[in-house]
Design an enzyme around this catalytic site. Structure first.
Site, PDB file in Angstrom:
ATOM      1  N   LYS A  50      17.577  28.465  -5.557  1.00 13.75           N
ATOM      2  CA  LYS A  50      17.365  28.706  -4.117  1.00 13.75           C
ATOM      3  C   LYS A  50      16.921  30.149  -3.941  1.00 13.75           C
ATOM      4  O   LYS A  50      17.234  31.000  -4.776  1.00 13.75           O
ATOM      5  CB  LYS A  50      18.671  28.474  -3.340  1.00 13.75           C
ATOM      6  CG  LYS A  50      18.468  28.149  -1.888  1.00 13.75           C
ATOM      7  CD  LYS A  50      18.214  26.658  -1.705  1.00 13.75           C
ATOM      8  CE  LYS A  50      17.979  26.292  -0.266  1.00 13.75           C
ATOM      9  NZ  LYS A  50      18.037  24.829  -0.084  1.00 13.75           N
TER      10      LYS A  50
HETATM   11  P1  NAD Z   1      14.330  24.655  10.132  1.00 11.41           P
HETATM   12  O1  NAD Z   1      14.085  26.107  10.054  1.00 11.41           O
HETATM   13  O2  NAD Z   1      13.176  23.740  10.284  1.00 11.41           O
HETATM   14  O3  NAD Z   1      15.365  24.338  11.303  1.00 11.41           O
HETATM   15  C1  NAD Z   1      16.590  25.004  11.389  1.00 11.41           C
HETATM   16  C2  NAD Z   1      17.232  24.719  12.717  1.00 11.41           C
HETATM   17  O4  NAD Z   1      18.523  25.317  12.771  1.00 11.41           O
HETATM   18  C3  NAD Z   1      16.429  25.280  13.899  1.00 11.41           C
HETATM   19  O5  NAD Z   1      16.472  24.374  14.971  1.00 11.41           O
HETATM   20  C4  NAD Z   1      17.216  26.551  14.240  1.00 11.41           C
HETATM   21  O6  NAD Z   1      17.056  26.945  15.589  1.00 11.41           O
HETATM   22  C5  NAD Z   1      18.617  26.078  13.979  1.00 11.41           C
HETATM   23  N1  NAD Z   1      19.570  27.187  13.809  1.00 11.41           N
HETATM   24  C6  NAD Z   1      19.382  28.359  13.154  1.00 11.41           C
HETATM   25  N2  NAD Z   1      20.482  29.129  13.291  1.00 11.41           N
HETATM   26  C7  NAD Z   1      21.361  28.432  14.030  1.00 11.41           C
HETATM   27  C8  NAD Z   1      22.662  28.680  14.514  1.00 11.41           C
HETATM   28  N3  NAD Z   1      23.285  29.827  14.241  1.00 11.41           N
HETATM   29  N4  NAD Z   1      23.287  27.719  15.244  1.00 11.41           N
HETATM   30  C9  NAD Z   1      22.673  26.559  15.534  1.00 11.41           C
HETATM   31  N5  NAD Z   1      21.430  26.257  15.104  1.00 11.41           N
HETATM   32  C10 NAD Z   1      20.787  27.174  14.364  1.00 11.41           C
HETATM   33  O7  NAD Z   1      15.167  24.291   8.808  1.00 11.41           O
HETATM   34  P2  NAD Z   1      15.362  22.870   8.122  1.00 11.41           P
HETATM   35  O8  NAD Z   1      14.419  22.785   6.987  1.00 11.41           O
HETATM   36  O9  NAD Z   1      15.392  21.803   9.150  1.00 11.41           O
HETATM   37  O10 NAD Z   1      16.812  23.045   7.487  1.00 11.41           O
HETATM   38  C11 NAD Z   1      18.009  22.740   8.193  1.00 11.41           C
HETATM   39  C12 NAD Z   1      19.143  22.497   7.200  1.00 11.41           C
HETATM   40  O11 NAD Z   1      18.768  21.423   6.332  1.00 11.41           O
HETATM   41  C13 NAD Z   1      19.462  23.656   6.277  1.00 11.41           C
HETATM   42  O12 NAD Z   1      20.837  23.631   5.977  1.00 11.41           O
HETATM   43  C14 NAD Z   1      18.663  23.341   5.025  1.00 11.41           C
HETATM   44  O13 NAD Z   1      19.177  23.974   3.874  1.00 11.41           O
HETATM   45  C15 NAD Z   1      18.850  21.839   4.977  1.00 11.41           C
HETATM   46  N6  NAD Z   1      17.855  21.112   4.180  1.00 11.41           N
HETATM   47  C16 NAD Z   1      16.527  21.208   4.445  1.00 11.41           C
HETATM   48  C17 NAD Z   1      15.632  20.460   3.695  1.00 11.41           C
HETATM   49  C18 NAD Z   1      14.162  20.450   3.969  1.00 11.41           C
HETATM   50  O14 NAD Z   1      13.450  19.645   3.355  1.00 11.41           O
HETATM   51  N7  NAD Z   1      13.646  21.250   4.864  1.00 11.41           N
HETATM   52  C19 NAD Z   1      16.102  19.667   2.645  1.00 11.41           C
HETATM   53  C20 NAD Z   1      17.464  19.581   2.415  1.00 11.41           C
HETATM   54  C21 NAD Z   1      18.337  20.298   3.194  1.00 11.41           C
END
Ligand code: NAD
Length: 439
Positions: free
Chosen positions: A125
């Site tokens: 990561k």
């Molecule tokens: P993203 O940047 O597209 O979205 C993140 C979201 O979280 C946004 O809506 C943001 O406003 C919100 N956020 C940020 N800080 C916050 C807070 N303090 N309180 C509430 N909301 C908050 O990111 P993503 O890719 O959707 O990732 C979200 C989660 O999913 C993370 O934990 C990431 O590790 C996990 N994840 C993502 C993927 C992927 O393919 N993108 C895969 C597996 C896991």
């Protein structure tokens, strides 16, 4: 015994300092999970010891020229947890709270996620500590390219393969790919396309990758509903974090007839008991950067959001958002961890007591890395699979792994997080038992 020396099992006391955000230390949570799962699956103490530290931790400080001509320093991280099962694999996060212990935790969860699915990847990561929404696209490009250059040969298509995470997307991945391709040998350029996954379609990405994590979340919910004979049509759900994972999960889940009644993000929370259109909300967030202000819906506090009665809750923001207070407040049947590590250890017994089912992150959000693996394979073989093929393969793999976790939990009489980790640790343990360590 794996090694010639012996190692007795020592009880571990995990005390790591809290994060600057005030949240508990996610690496302590990851280690607690490792220790509990090691007991469930009988992992050799020496393997547990190896997995309790990442193999490599890289921190790089680099300057970038801002649009106004000033130079600004940035701190970037790449943590490589394990490559016993294949090249390091895991996302790149752009967020103001990025810190070494957070990246270490996220890297270790990637190791277990890939092992759970029997994908030939390890875990890694990375991230940069800054607030991306405060920067222009041109600055984001220079930050990304300079970071990729600083990582140099610490990433590579057979060595360490980044992907999108919080604050990054297909465009960022394309800048990373292009920078990497332009510093390796001219003849190898195209063979290096797969140095990152989650790219845009035009630049070598896969059909279905952008929605894959949300799609995987929904596969889990549908399987759970089938097991529980629960009708999703007419049910309700709430989503925390309306980015890639949250918005795609909401749009796909809505196709089952379930209704999203509340959502929230970094700026605030909204509710509408009659339902919020997930597509319109996604368009609104695209334009404004947050769910706040969306109509028809009204603003609520974070505490009110966590207390809303609903059938399913999808945390899809950051880690450790569900602490003891939130667990006490939650009034749902199922939590599906779209985010990585959203639940504190102390919150889990409370959820169990309240009969709230929990599908753990390394299963629930694994659709992303599954399709990243498909993207990497397509690039390696110079193939382009159509959307139908990607979706079919993803559905089959998610359902198979879901069933394995369910059977393992029943056999070992453990919760699903321990079952998912137990399966992963057994695979890693077998590889170490056969290979030993060098020399
Ligand atoms: P993203 O940047 O597209 O979205 C993140 C979201 O979280 C946004 O809506 C943001 O406003 C919100 N956020 C940020 N800080 C916050 C807070 N303090 N309180 C509430 N909301 C908050 O990111 P993503 O890719 O959707 O990732 C979200 C989660 O999913 C993370 O934990 C990431 O590790 C996990 N994840 C993502 C993927 C992927 O393919 N993108 C895969 C597996 C896991």
């Amino acid at each position: 015994m794996l090694f010639s020396g012996t190692m007795t099992e020592m009880p571990r006391t995990i005390t790591l300092p809290p994060m600057a955000s005030g949240k508990p230390n996610p690496y302590a949570v990851a280690l607690e999970q490792l220790d509990r799962a090691a007991k469930v699956c009988g992992l050799a103490p020496e393997i547990r010891e190896i997995l309790s530290q990442p193999k490599n931790e890289l921190i790089t400080n680099f300057p970038v020229r801002m649009d106004n001509g000033e130079y600004k320093m940035f701190k970037g991280y790449r943590v490589q947890h394990s490559n016993i099962l294949g090249p390091y694999k895991g996302g790149i996060r752009y967020h103001e709270d990025v810190a070494l212990d957070e990246v270490k935790a996220l890297a270790s969860w990637m190791t277990y996620k890939c092992a759970l699915h029997d994908i030939p990847f390890g875990g890694g990561k990375g991230g940069i500590k800054f607030t991306p929404r405060q920067h222009s696209p041109a600055e984001l490009e220079r930050i990304t390219r300079r970071f990729t250059h600083a990582l140099g040969s610490n990433i590579g298509p057979e060595y360490d393969i980044p992907a999108p995470d919080v604050g990054t997307n297909g465009q960022i991945m394309v800048w990373m790919m292009d920078t990497y391709m332009n510093v390796v040998g001219f003849m190898d350029k195209n063979a290096n396309r797969r140095v990152v996954t989650g790219k845009t379609l035009a630049s070598g990405g896969s059909h279905g990758r952008e929605s894959a994590t949300g799609q995987g979340v929904v596969h889990c919910i549908v399987e759970w509903a089938r097991d529980r004979r629960f009708d999703l049509n007419g049910s309700t759900f709430t989503v925390q974090g309306y980015g890639n994972v949250g918005s795609n999960a909401a749009k796909i889940l809505a196709r089952t007839g379930a209704s999203m009644i509340a959502a929230g993000d970094w700026k605030g929370y909204i509710v509408n008991g009659d339902g919020i259109n997930p597509y319109k909300l996604a368009d609104y967030v695209q334009k404004t950067g947050s769910v706040v202000g969306y109509t028809p819906a009204r603003s609520i506090t974070r505490d009110e959001f966590f207390a809303i009665p609903a059938d399913v809750f999808v945390p899809a923001a950051l880690e450790l958002e569900i602490g003891v207070r939130e667990a006490r407040a939650l009034n749902v049947r199922l939590i599906v961890e779209g985010a990585n590590g959203p639940t504190e250890t102390a919150a889990e017994p409370i959820l169990r007591e309240k009969n709230i089912d929990l599908i753990p992150d390394i299963l629930a959000n694994s659709g992303g890395v599954v399709v990243s693996y498909y993207e990497w394979l397509q690039n390696k073989r110079s193939e382009r699979w159509d959307l139908e093929e990607v979706e079919e393969r993803l559905a089959k793999r998610m359902k198979r792994t879901y069933l394995q976790v369910s059977e393992y939990a029943a056999a070992k009489k453990c919760d699903w997080r321990m079952a998912a980790m137990g399966i992963a640790l057994e695979r890693i343990g077998r590889a170490y038992a056969e290979r030993g360590i060098f020399p």
